[in-house]
Design an enzyme around this catalytic site. Sequence first.
Site, PDB file in Angstrom:
ATOM      1  N   ASP A  41       0.832  -1.199   0.000  1.00 28.89           N
ATOM      2  CA  ASP A  41       0.000   0.000   0.000  1.00 28.89           C
ATOM      3  C   ASP A  41       0.867   1.250   0.000  1.00 28.89           C
ATOM      4  O   ASP A  41       2.030   1.211   0.452  1.00 28.89           O
ATOM      5  CB  ASP A  41      -0.903   0.010   1.233  1.00 28.89           C
ATOM      6  CG  ASP A  41      -1.892  -1.136   1.227  1.00 28.89           C
ATOM      7  OD1 ASP A  41      -2.342  -1.515   0.132  1.00 28.89           O
ATOM      8  OD2 ASP A  41      -2.209  -1.652   2.319  1.00 28.89           O
ATOM      9  N   TYR A  69       5.676  -8.975   8.494  1.00 28.06           N
ATOM     10  CA  TYR A  69       5.334  -7.553   8.653  1.00 28.06           C
ATOM     11  C   TYR A  69       5.488  -7.140  10.112  1.00 28.06           C
ATOM     12  O   TYR A  69       5.279  -7.946  11.038  1.00 28.06           O
ATOM     13  CB  TYR A  69       3.879  -7.292   8.249  1.00 28.06           C
ATOM     14  CG  TYR A  69       3.539  -7.559   6.812  1.00 28.06           C
ATOM     15  CD1 TYR A  69       3.664  -6.564   5.842  1.00 28.06           C
ATOM     16  CD2 TYR A  69       3.061  -8.810   6.424  1.00 28.06           C
ATOM     17  CE1 TYR A  69       3.324  -6.809   4.518  1.00 28.06           C
ATOM     18  CE2 TYR A  69       2.728  -9.067   5.095  1.00 28.06           C
ATOM     19  CZ  TYR A  69       2.864  -8.066   4.154  1.00 28.06           C
ATOM     20  OH  TYR A  69       2.534  -8.322   2.844  1.00 28.06           O
ATOM     21  N   ASP A  83      -7.231   1.318   7.715  1.00 29.42           N
ATOM     22  CA  ASP A  83      -5.927   1.824   8.166  1.00 29.42           C
ATOM     23  C   ASP A  83      -6.043   3.303   8.482  1.00 29.42           C
ATOM     24  O   ASP A  83      -7.137   3.889   8.424  1.00 29.42           O
ATOM     25  CB  ASP A  83      -4.838   1.540   7.133  1.00 29.42           C
ATOM     26  CG  ASP A  83      -5.002   2.333   5.841  1.00 29.42           C
ATOM     27  OD1 ASP A  83      -5.960   3.130   5.736  1.00 29.42           O
ATOM     28  OD2 ASP A  83      -4.165   2.157   4.931  1.00 29.42           O
ATOM     29  N   ARG A 176      -4.183  -5.305   7.371  1.00 25.89           N
ATOM     30  CA  ARG A 176      -5.197  -4.337   7.799  1.00 25.89           C
ATOM     31  C   ARG A 176      -6.506  -5.058   8.143  1.00 25.89           C
ATOM     32  O   ARG A 176      -7.207  -4.672   9.084  1.00 25.89           O
ATOM     33  CB  ARG A 176      -5.419  -3.275   6.727  1.00 25.89           C
ATOM     34  CG  ARG A 176      -6.044  -3.772   5.452  1.00 25.89           C
ATOM     35  CD  ARG A 176      -6.407  -2.634   4.521  1.00 25.89           C
ATOM     36  NE  ARG A 176      -5.248  -2.004   3.946  1.00 25.89           N
ATOM     37  CZ  ARG A 176      -5.267  -0.806   3.352  1.00 25.89           C
ATOM     38  NH1 ARG A 176      -6.393  -0.124   3.293  1.00 25.89           N
ATOM     39  NH2 ARG A 176      -4.183  -0.308   2.819  1.00 25.89           N
TER      40      ARG A 176
END
Length: 560
Positions: A41, A69, A83, A176
Amino acid sequence: MSAPDGYVVVDKPAGLTSHDVVARARRLLGERRIGHAGTLDPDATGVLVLGIGRATRLLRYVGELEKTYVGEIVLGTETTTLDASGEVVATYDMANVTPGDVVAAASGFLGKIRQVPPMVSAVKVGGRRLHELARAGQEVERPDREVEIFAFAIEPTDEPNAYRARVRCSSGTYVRTLAADLGRALGGGAHLGALRREAIGPFSVQGAVALEAIAPALVRPPAGLVGHLHRLQVPAGLLVTVQHGAPLDAAALDAEGPGPFALLAGGVLLGVYERRGEQLKASVVLAEQGAPDRAGERAASATGHVAPAPRPRSVVTIGNFDGVHLGHRALLVSARAHADAMGARLRVVTFDRHPLATLRPAETPRLLTGAAHKAELLEEAGADEVVMLTFDRARADQEAEDFVEEVLVDRLNAAVVVVGENFRFGHQALGDVALLSRLGSKWDFRTEGMVLQGEEGIVISSSRIRALIAAGSLELAAELLGRPHELRGEHVEDGALVVPDDLVVPPPGRYHAEIFEPSGEWRPLEVSCTAMAPVRMVLRDAPAPMGSTSWRVRLLQQAR
């Protein structure tokens, strides 16, 4: 200095889309053919693997690797995008939620779970990416899909309701969505405050470079992209075979297991092959025959094998070729004439399944021929080589120009391409004969579009023949096929032939037919087709095949 084929691991900065990173890399490296594995993203940072040149075709093997992550999950607030970039849509009082509660809830997500992709993702629904629909103000229903969470460590930060999370997960996982689902599991809501990708498989931030630091000297050899695959060493005697992307005997390379396999010579990656029974078939070929190929030259030098200098051109025709009917054969006759005039090989590119089986499975038609039968008919019609491509999701999403470069240019070195005038290809079927002609001017091949018709000028299509057979009009179907409709199968149950469920059959009833005998002759007989699936053919006044369960039957006409 132009960039060599290979890859670069970039530490993507915040504020850029993955496509923005690719665009900048193209300018910095002076190379148009650059792609990425695993979209990040715009607000996310971290590992983005870029493939350069022909190595872009290896990115599919990187995208499927597990990912790691680190991020921040904020409890008590839900947003439109899940988010921090989205608008707040709901708030919750979660002051009573303890760190122990959060850790316990996170453990409930370990293992295989179902996720619904967010609207601001690159997933395609109905041929359009969800983030495109979201920007247009549309929200559509998204099917959930299975992902796997291997590790989900979480700890509080100095900020109230903010937790630092470290997630190791399968490809296709949306962190997310995981954050939002965690909030709901705790009786409230949550969103992802920040995200950084630390690793894709063996590619980590420790080995990444800043975007603006990308330079040709930092491009790594393609073999590193598939270092996780099983490796096979190619002997000198098989180098040319691999350079042409021809099938290999799995036993000749001591290939064990399902693959895919990275094929190397002298440490240089020649390509990736996948197992098809006892054979290995090319999925990606990087080494080409002749002097222009850097990998081929290095491999030849390392093994002491000198490849022939000229790389032979070929005449190529592409299509689904279901049934290999008279219209297809007219196209093959034209392509064969071009090949004979040039002294070139005729290579027919087709697919192992109908495209709808991948694009819209519920709409997949029953076929006239299975893959093996189709390949046999194409060879009988004059093909020197049948290139059977797998029509999977990666192939469906491939841009038309990338398909041409990979298959027609890099793999087959096409001089002439002959296709039906309505031939479409590439993502969303945006490629057509006009695009092939334009790309031919760029890559030095000529395109010929033909109407698929028989000797009397009747336009023929596989869908029309399938409809005739399904209606019981076997004789009309045979006129368009140029032969009787033939069914092939591998199973016999209770004296009846079990028809594969992907083949088109006539309505239930009795039919005059012929069965192929072990002697190589066709014997006339009568069969009865049942109505229940799977369809069975009962041989009337004749025993079912003995000894081998493989069978072949030609259906001639309905019995009166």
